[in-house]
Scaffold this motif. Sequence first.
Motif, PDB file in Angstrom:
ATOM      1  N   ARG A   2      19.083   2.892  30.293  1.00  0.00           N
ATOM      2  CA  ARG A   2      19.514   4.225  29.914  1.00  0.00           C
ATOM      3  C   ARG A   2      19.100   5.244  30.972  1.00  0.00           C
ATOM      4  O   ARG A   2      18.021   5.155  31.552  1.00  0.00           O
ATOM      5  CB  ARG A   2      18.883   4.579  28.567  1.00  0.00           C
ATOM      6  CG  ARG A   2      19.670   5.632  27.853  1.00  0.00           C
ATOM      7  CD  ARG A   2      19.177   5.937  26.458  1.00  0.00           C
ATOM      8  NE  ARG A   2      19.624   7.282  26.131  1.00  0.00           N
ATOM      9  CZ  ARG A   2      20.892   7.611  25.891  1.00  0.00           C
ATOM     10  NH1 ARG A   2      21.814   6.676  25.913  1.00  0.00           N
ATOM     11  NH2 ARG A   2      21.247   8.855  25.641  1.00  0.00           N
ATOM     12  N   SER A   4      17.860   8.758  32.096  1.00  0.00           N
ATOM     13  CA  SER A   4      17.155   9.935  31.610  1.00  0.00           C
ATOM     14  C   SER A   4      16.156  10.334  32.683  1.00  0.00           C
ATOM     15  O   SER A   4      15.924   9.586  33.636  1.00  0.00           O
ATOM     16  CB  SER A   4      16.406   9.623  30.312  1.00  0.00           C
ATOM     17  OG  SER A   4      15.341   8.726  30.589  1.00  0.00           O
ATOM     18  N   SER A 103      28.959  14.112  28.942  1.00  0.00           N
ATOM     19  CA  SER A 103      27.743  13.605  29.590  1.00  0.00           C
ATOM     20  C   SER A 103      26.888  12.844  28.588  1.00  0.00           C
ATOM     21  O   SER A 103      26.355  11.772  28.892  1.00  0.00           O
ATOM     22  CB  SER A 103      26.939  14.756  30.193  1.00  0.00           C
ATOM     23  OG  SER A 103      27.637  15.332  31.268  1.00  0.00           O
ATOM     24  N   GLN A 104      26.767  13.397  27.371  1.00  0.00           N
ATOM     25  CA  GLN A 104      25.931  12.757  26.354  1.00  0.00           C
ATOM     26  C   GLN A 104      26.608  11.496  25.824  1.00  0.00           C
ATOM     27  O   GLN A 104      25.958  10.483  25.598  1.00  0.00           O
ATOM     28  CB  GLN A 104      25.666  13.746  25.216  1.00  0.00           C
ATOM     29  CG  GLN A 104      24.714  14.889  25.593  1.00  0.00           C
ATOM     30  CD  GLN A 104      25.317  15.892  26.574  1.00  0.00           C
ATOM     31  OE1 GLN A 104      26.522  16.133  26.561  1.00  0.00           O
ATOM     32  NE2 GLN A 104      24.491  16.462  27.429  1.00  0.00           N
ATOM     33  N   ASN A 107      26.223   8.987  28.570  1.00  0.00           N
ATOM     34  CA  ASN A 107      24.894   8.920  29.183  1.00  0.00           C
ATOM     35  C   ASN A 107      25.040   8.925  30.709  1.00  0.00           C
ATOM     36  O   ASN A 107      24.501   8.096  31.425  1.00  0.00           O
ATOM     37  CB  ASN A 107      24.126   7.669  28.704  1.00  0.00           C
ATOM     38  CG  ASN A 107      22.750   7.565  29.350  1.00  0.00           C
ATOM     39  OD1 ASN A 107      22.382   6.514  29.857  1.00  0.00           O
ATOM     40  ND2 ASN A 107      22.003   8.647  29.358  1.00  0.00           N
ATOM     41  N   TYR A 108      25.814   9.860  31.189  1.00  0.00           N
ATOM     42  CA  TYR A 108      26.062   9.990  32.630  1.00  0.00           C
ATOM     43  C   TYR A 108      26.359  11.452  32.866  1.00  0.00           C
ATOM     44  O   TYR A 108      27.251  12.006  32.211  1.00  0.00           O
ATOM     45  CB  TYR A 108      27.265   9.135  33.022  1.00  0.00           C
ATOM     46  CG  TYR A 108      27.272   8.670  34.474  1.00  0.00           C
ATOM     47  CD1 TYR A 108      26.937   7.362  34.795  1.00  0.00           C
ATOM     48  CD2 TYR A 108      27.621   9.526  35.502  1.00  0.00           C
ATOM     49  CE1 TYR A 108      26.953   6.904  36.108  1.00  0.00           C
ATOM     50  CE2 TYR A 108      27.634   9.090  36.820  1.00  0.00           C
ATOM     51  CZ  TYR A 108      27.294   7.773  37.116  1.00  0.00           C
ATOM     52  OH  TYR A 108      27.307   7.320  38.418  1.00  0.00           O
ATOM     53  N   ASN A 109      25.626  12.078  33.743  1.00  0.00           N
ATOM     54  CA  ASN A 109      25.818  13.518  33.924  1.00  0.00           C
ATOM     55  C   ASN A 109      27.095  13.786  34.723  1.00  0.00           C
ATOM     56  O   ASN A 109      27.109  13.685  35.944  1.00  0.00           O
ATOM     57  CB  ASN A 109      24.610  14.132  34.632  1.00  0.00           C
ATOM     58  CG  ASN A 109      24.673  15.649  34.652  1.00  0.00           C
ATOM     59  OD1 ASN A 109      25.661  16.234  34.216  1.00  0.00           O
ATOM     60  ND2 ASN A 109      23.630  16.274  35.159  1.00  0.00           N
TER      61      ASN A 109
ATOM     62  N   LYS C 129      21.819  10.963  36.651  1.00  0.00           N
ATOM     63  CA  LYS C 129      21.022  10.230  35.670  1.00  0.00           C
ATOM     64  C   LYS C 129      20.185  11.141  34.782  1.00  0.00           C
ATOM     65  O   LYS C 129      19.522  10.665  33.872  1.00  0.00           O
ATOM     66  CB  LYS C 129      20.085   9.265  36.407  1.00  0.00           C
ATOM     67  CG  LYS C 129      20.831   8.148  37.134  1.00  0.00           C
ATOM     68  CD  LYS C 129      19.904   7.307  37.979  1.00  0.00           C
ATOM     69  CE  LYS C 129      20.667   6.140  38.567  1.00  0.00           C
ATOM     70  NZ  LYS C 129      20.169   5.708  39.865  1.00  0.00           N
ATOM     71  N   THR C 130      20.177  12.409  35.094  1.00  0.00           N
ATOM     72  CA  THR C 130      19.282  13.288  34.342  1.00  0.00           C
ATOM     73  C   THR C 130      19.956  14.638  34.123  1.00  0.00           C
ATOM     74  O   THR C 130      21.158  14.768  34.318  1.00  0.00           O
ATOM     75  CB  THR C 130      17.936  13.431  35.098  1.00  0.00           C
ATOM     76  OG1 THR C 130      17.081  14.266  34.318  1.00  0.00           O
ATOM     77  CG2 THR C 130      18.123  14.020  36.480  1.00  0.00           C
ATOM     78  N   MET C 132      20.617  15.924  31.366  1.00  0.00           N
ATOM     79  CA  MET C 132      21.597  15.853  30.276  1.00  0.00           C
ATOM     80  C   MET C 132      21.018  16.315  28.949  1.00  0.00           C
ATOM     81  O   MET C 132      21.723  16.408  27.953  1.00  0.00           O
ATOM     82  CB  MET C 132      22.120  14.421  30.137  1.00  0.00           C
ATOM     83  CG  MET C 132      23.021  14.007  31.289  1.00  0.00           C
ATOM     84  SD  MET C 132      23.596  12.326  31.146  1.00  0.00           S
ATOM     85  CE  MET C 132      22.209  11.400  31.754  1.00  0.00           C
ATOM     86  N   TRP C 133      19.711  16.584  28.937  1.00  0.00           N
ATOM     87  CA  TRP C 133      19.086  16.957  27.671  1.00  0.00           C
ATOM     88  C   TRP C 133      18.129  18.112  27.893  1.00  0.00           C
ATOM     89  O   TRP C 133      17.418  18.108  28.889  1.00  0.00           O
ATOM     90  CB  TRP C 133      18.327  15.754  27.094  1.00  0.00           C
ATOM     91  CG  TRP C 133      17.772  16.053  25.741  1.00  0.00           C
ATOM     92  CD1 TRP C 133      18.395  15.890  24.528  1.00  0.00           C
ATOM     93  CD2 TRP C 133      16.474  16.592  25.451  1.00  0.00           C
ATOM     94  NE1 TRP C 133      17.580  16.301  23.518  1.00  0.00           N
ATOM     95  CE2 TRP C 133      16.389  16.738  24.042  1.00  0.00           C
ATOM     96  CE3 TRP C 133      15.395  16.986  26.236  1.00  0.00           C
ATOM     97  CZ2 TRP C 133      15.256  17.257  23.416  1.00  0.00           C
ATOM     98  CZ3 TRP C 133      14.259  17.502  25.604  1.00  0.00           C
ATOM     99  CH2 TRP C 133      14.196  17.624  24.204  1.00  0.00           C
ATOM    100  N   LYS C 135      21.483  19.519  25.861  1.00  0.00           N
ATOM    101  CA  LYS C 135      22.844  19.646  26.383  1.00  0.00           C
ATOM    102  C   LYS C 135      23.103  21.002  27.045  1.00  0.00           C
ATOM    103  O   LYS C 135      23.647  21.069  28.140  1.00  0.00           O
ATOM    104  CB  LYS C 135      23.829  19.408  25.242  1.00  0.00           C
ATOM    105  CG  LYS C 135      25.267  19.330  25.685  1.00  0.00           C
ATOM    106  CD  LYS C 135      26.199  19.193  24.488  1.00  0.00           C
ATOM    107  CE  LYS C 135      27.363  20.160  24.645  1.00  0.00           C
ATOM    108  NZ  LYS C 135      28.208  20.213  23.455  1.00  0.00           N
TER     109      LYS C 135
END
Lengths: 417, 102, 1000
Positions: A2, A4, A103-104, A107-109, C129-130, C132-133, C135
């Motif tokens: 994942r 993050s 994106s959510q 799971n990819y910006n 990869k980041t 994203m939170w 949103k």
Amino acid sequence: MRFSFLSLLRNAFSAHRDWPEQWRSPEPKPAYDVVIVGGGGHGLAAAYFLAAEFGIRNVAVVERGWIGGGNSGRNTTIVRSNYLLEDSEALYDHSLKIWENLSQTLNYNVMFSPRGILMLAHGHHDVQSFTRHLHANRLAGIDSEWLSPEEARAFCPGLNISKDIRYPIGGATLQRRGGVARHDAVVWGFARAASALGVDILQNCEVTGIRRGPDGAVTGLDTTRGAIATRKIGVSAAGHTSVVLEMAGLGRLPLESTPLQALVSEPLKPLISCVVMSNTIHAYISQSDKGDLVIGAGTDQYVSYSQTGGLQITAHTLDAICELFPHLRRVRMMRNWGGIVDNTVDRSPILGPTPVPGLFVNCGWGTGGFKATPGAGHLLAATIARGEAHPIAAPFGLDRFARGRLIDEAAAAAVAH
Amino acid sequence: MLLVPCPWCGPRPELEFVAAGEAHVARPSPDADPTALAEALYFRANTKGLIAERWRHLHGCGRFFNAVRHTVTDKFVMSYRPGDPAPDLARLAETLAAEAAL
Amino acid sequence: MTGPFRTPTGGRIDRTRPIAFTFDGRRYTGFQGDTLASALLAAGVKVVGRSFKYHRPRGLVSAGSDEPNALVTVIRDAGRTTPNLVANEVELREGLVAESQNRWPSLAFDVSAVNDLLSPIFVSGFYYKTFMWPKSFWSKVFEPVIRAAAGFGRAPTAADPDGYAQRFVHCDVLVAGGGPAGLAAALAAAESGARVILCDEGPEFGGSLLAEPAATIDSAPAAQWIAATLATLAAHPRVTLLTRTCAFGYYQDNFVALLERVTDHRAAPDPALPRECLWQVRAAQVVIAAGALERPLVFPDNDRPGVMLAGAARAWVNRWGVAAGARAVVYTASDSAYAAAHDLRSAGVEIVRILDLRPDGGPATAVARAAGLTVETGAGIDRVLGSTAVTGVVTARHRADGTTAAGETLACDLVLTSAGWTPSVHLFSQSRGRLRWDAARATFLPGTPHEAARSAGACNGTASLADCLDEGFAAGAAAARDAGHGAVAARRFAATGTAIDIGGFAGEAPHGGNRDRTRAFVDLQHDVTAKDIRLAVREGFRSIEHVKRYTTTGMATDQGKTSNINALAVAAAATGTSLPAVGLTTFRRPYTPVSFGAFAGASRGDLFDPVRRTPAHARATVAGAVFEDVGQWKRALCLPAPGESEGAAVAREVRSVRATVGLFDASTLGKIEVVGPDAATFLDRFYVNALAKLPVGRCRYVVATRDDGFVYDDGIVARLAPDRFHVTTTTGGAARVHALMEDFLQTEWPDLDVWATSITERWAVMAIQGPQARAVLAPLVEGLDLAPEAFPHMSVATCTVAGIPARLFRVSFTGELGFEVNVPADHGAALWDRLAARVAGHGGTLYGTEAMHVLRAEKGYVVVGQDTDGTLTPDDVGLGWAVGRAKADFVGKAGLARPDLAGPGRRQLVGLRVEDPEVVLVEGAQITADPAPPPGTHALGHVTSAYASPNLGRGIALAVVEDGRSRIGTIVHVPMPGGSIAATVVAPVFWDEEGRRLHA
């Protein structure tokens, strides 16, 4: 694995040695339930939604070159839904709603950035036409507002609202929900998510034939990586749609493929905060996160598969940009390229079944397909899964041409008197 | 910017011309049924390869003409006057391939 | 001396002419002939920029346009500020003001350099990869921070006052590149008599020879040969020599775009000169002589200021008299760097050591050793020491087992590197020529051309000076021959000079460091390291296009000139394939960046698009007209009296036309004269109306559709004679109607003997409308009886008006008695004067387009493009009566017969009446059945025209509504932000339904 910030941090300690492939590169299987032809954003999105929403996971996406190498990676990344006609509004807003959480979801910006779409009106006819858009959008529940020239400049500093220019700006509409996204990330995000659900992404796999049974229905494809059996094919091949569908006996389609150019400037410090479009003097511009000014030019006038176009097209775009932003004359074009766009006569897409049983198509997006990427993929998936057009897609069928029920955004918006 | 071969004026820059779509598409007859009409009005070959297309030398002699062009190389193969018979594109492609192989 | 690093003698600079300039506010001095880069280097300025992502301090790497680091902003004033210029391309001029970019608060101390500490996280593609939170943080927090950090220079804040020129030229032979091969090519082509253009991006011709004064050609020093060759070329009248001119774009059919920098190098440019000139060249033949680019070696911390290309250091010392350091380590995989070592040593630089990656060195190794230089073969650099400047290197020793170990530390302030040379195939590739892979030399070379182009010299893989000259000359001769010129005797040149090593080493050089952690930079500007590329490959990005996009390698302003082949090699090694198997990214134009202004050229202000004015424009201006743009035309919107508001003027004009008379300039209407024995037949087929039997002297209102059946224009067809028609179109539709006529005449009905001629500009048209129209006009008319019986509504005749030959129409777009007087355009103003005076005498007024719109809307006349939108049929807008259904054929007949164009549910033109007379509906407002429509409610239609009608004393509106005609008498709703407005559907005629006034 994942994505993050934590996983990024963890991998920083292991020098990023452990990241897996973002999508698998398997060998083709002999048969799939569905094969999507075309590994652009649209095709990959269709495959993803087939697997994620409709439970069809035995799916392949076949791509002639590398995924995202066509118009997905060549466009100016504008996302909006402030279209005029009800069918178009429904289609593009369906897509915009998916963008807002993409994106959510993946799971990819994908860097969807609702920076606002400012569409400039020059002269009385534009104001009339835009007012109609505004009211139509409001009735449809699509956000759109009218800005005076001063308000437009406040929203986009630097905009030339002088009354002394050749075509002074008389106002603008603003769709705040519209914006831009990172085009490559959309492709890769869909590929990664689809692959994780079991979709096989087959690159360097060119379709050379479409097989049909005695009843005319599709039975499979021939590719440069071998024959693949399937009962359902979704073609999402943009400028090459005519070439692919001809293999299924659909030699003539309401499509013409033309070059479309775009360009970027050298990277600059933040300067243009939103997307600015002018249909009347033919220019649209935004600034990427990297700082490049991203500028779309017009299509060349002739059919071509050459991915190049004439200098006069670029020049005409840049003179319009310099009218709108006279302080940009010294800014320099860094890179210029072309794509092949498939245009319909009414400038609306074709999405739905074809006369060949088992063969579905998503094409005809012309110069504006990027914004529809997730929505069109979703509707193509739904249509393939159900075997008939999704209600939002239904008006966009191939049959509308014989019926004369064109969805003519261009005529509705651009007829001058 | 293409160099377009006007059969009357010779090669001229594309700026002088307006592309006018696929050649040899018959105008729909006044009693054409909707399918035939749609074919004539909207459906096009859109070939990746040789196509026969119409051009008008708008900012020149003003005349329409037909031309054969390759849509991948963007190179014109020939141009001819309206009313001249449609060339056999498949045969023309073979001839060109044979010439290229020489 | 202009700096500690200036050599006492040598170079092509003029040491008698010092030039003062500033960089980041500090004053420096250079010499005439310096570039900003050479002058800064001479002054000992090591750090010239900060990198894109990590904000690492960076110095000069190259002496050419391929420089990745030294981007500066050059400032003359607010509008004349140019960001992102390569310091090598900025010629020094008195008073030059340059600033570094992408740093805050200063180049020496840049806060964002903290990014460098985060580099373990900020690897390629980390942002996917980041962030994203949560949103909403992407567009609210993360993205603004990223955007603020990104970008290089700042765009100017004021409009650029400088001019830009464009030239369109033809030539027989265009030679792109003025080095030895290009000069020889131009010479050969010129001798054959061809029209030649020779261009070079630099300020002087000579290319690599300028940095190699010891070279000789035909026994003369290179400089002498260049001068003689240029003199010969200049003497040819058909040769154009363009310096500071880059061939940046190769388009179809040998259309090549060149950008000439005209004034940037001048201290006080002549304001009459354009800043730049965009040359658009159509060449019969092109010779590409673009040379080659030296490729750096990739090793840990190879980005430190002071690490530079060997050839660049050589150019600086030989051409500009600048020794880039005092103690140099040379790291090479090619012989070319040895020449730099020799030349720098001659200039007093200590060559600490030459580290040659090749196990046994090359032919130059022994020569160097014999000259006393220390050479270590099978060796390299393990890492570079120093941060804002090189302080030394740790050598690397390559063992026989393939491993590498760190060696000794060498102190130095300069590291020269050369992996080999990459032929500049950019233009060839842009021309869509196929590249071929030369496996022996490990390089891409021009293969099969797509256009009439040939490559010569280093860009074609040719290494020695003599061979480049020979090949250039042969290419020039062959190009001239192929362009139709005579043969030129072959020529061989005797030359001595340094041969460059085409090909060479590519990829990350071996070193002892941890390859997952050390940063060996491939793309310096974008901070892409070898490990970034390997990460991309690990994550499944296999195609070089994917690698490029994921890592952004090669996407910086230098477009990867020095980095692409290294990136390719790293990717190939990571995927375990060969370079050609990984593929090559596309070479996109432009070769070097080109200003927007150059493309726009003179297309600005009034020249952005032609302005069309009517013959009476000046009269309307004097009369106080407010103009609006209608297409390219300027039309008088209204003509307010002094102090009168536009709204009041319109109301006055509208009332006056109904009450007395008005004069309107209708000259912008499209006009086509259709002549010939078959003219009537043609028009009968072209318009939906039946026109074959239109009598001479009569007019008819006509509607045009295409074969699809949708309305796209309307107008008047007037028959002047059995074989002569005067046809009018809408203002905006003139060109397309004429084009469609030509199309049908030339290709569909060539048997018809008809000419259609655009006469829009030939005739001025003055409309006299209102009850007094006849009274105004009659006394001026000779040769025609204007009495209603003699000249009824929809008549046409030739006569004289005010002594001017005229075509007089009795037509009306207002619903009043009306005439339109057509006179030759030259008499338009005179006619206006006469008519205006008489109109005034009758208490009438001048009126503009807005009043015209109100008047026609009161009468229910449609405006094509306002009340129609390209999706409506004649019947939809109430013009079904015009369609000659009995005709065997007309344009649109089959289209109109489609069931969906005739069935129920069509939007039809109607009028809307709101109870409150003060309410004027808004054009474009939607129409619903539901007074409180929830979002997504289907619209029945929309308001197409809405005005306050002074004559009716209320608002009026036209609309297209689904099945509108059957809804007449019913209530519909117009939802507005403040709530819906109820409106009654009525017939779309509000004034004089019987048409009595028209026929008065």
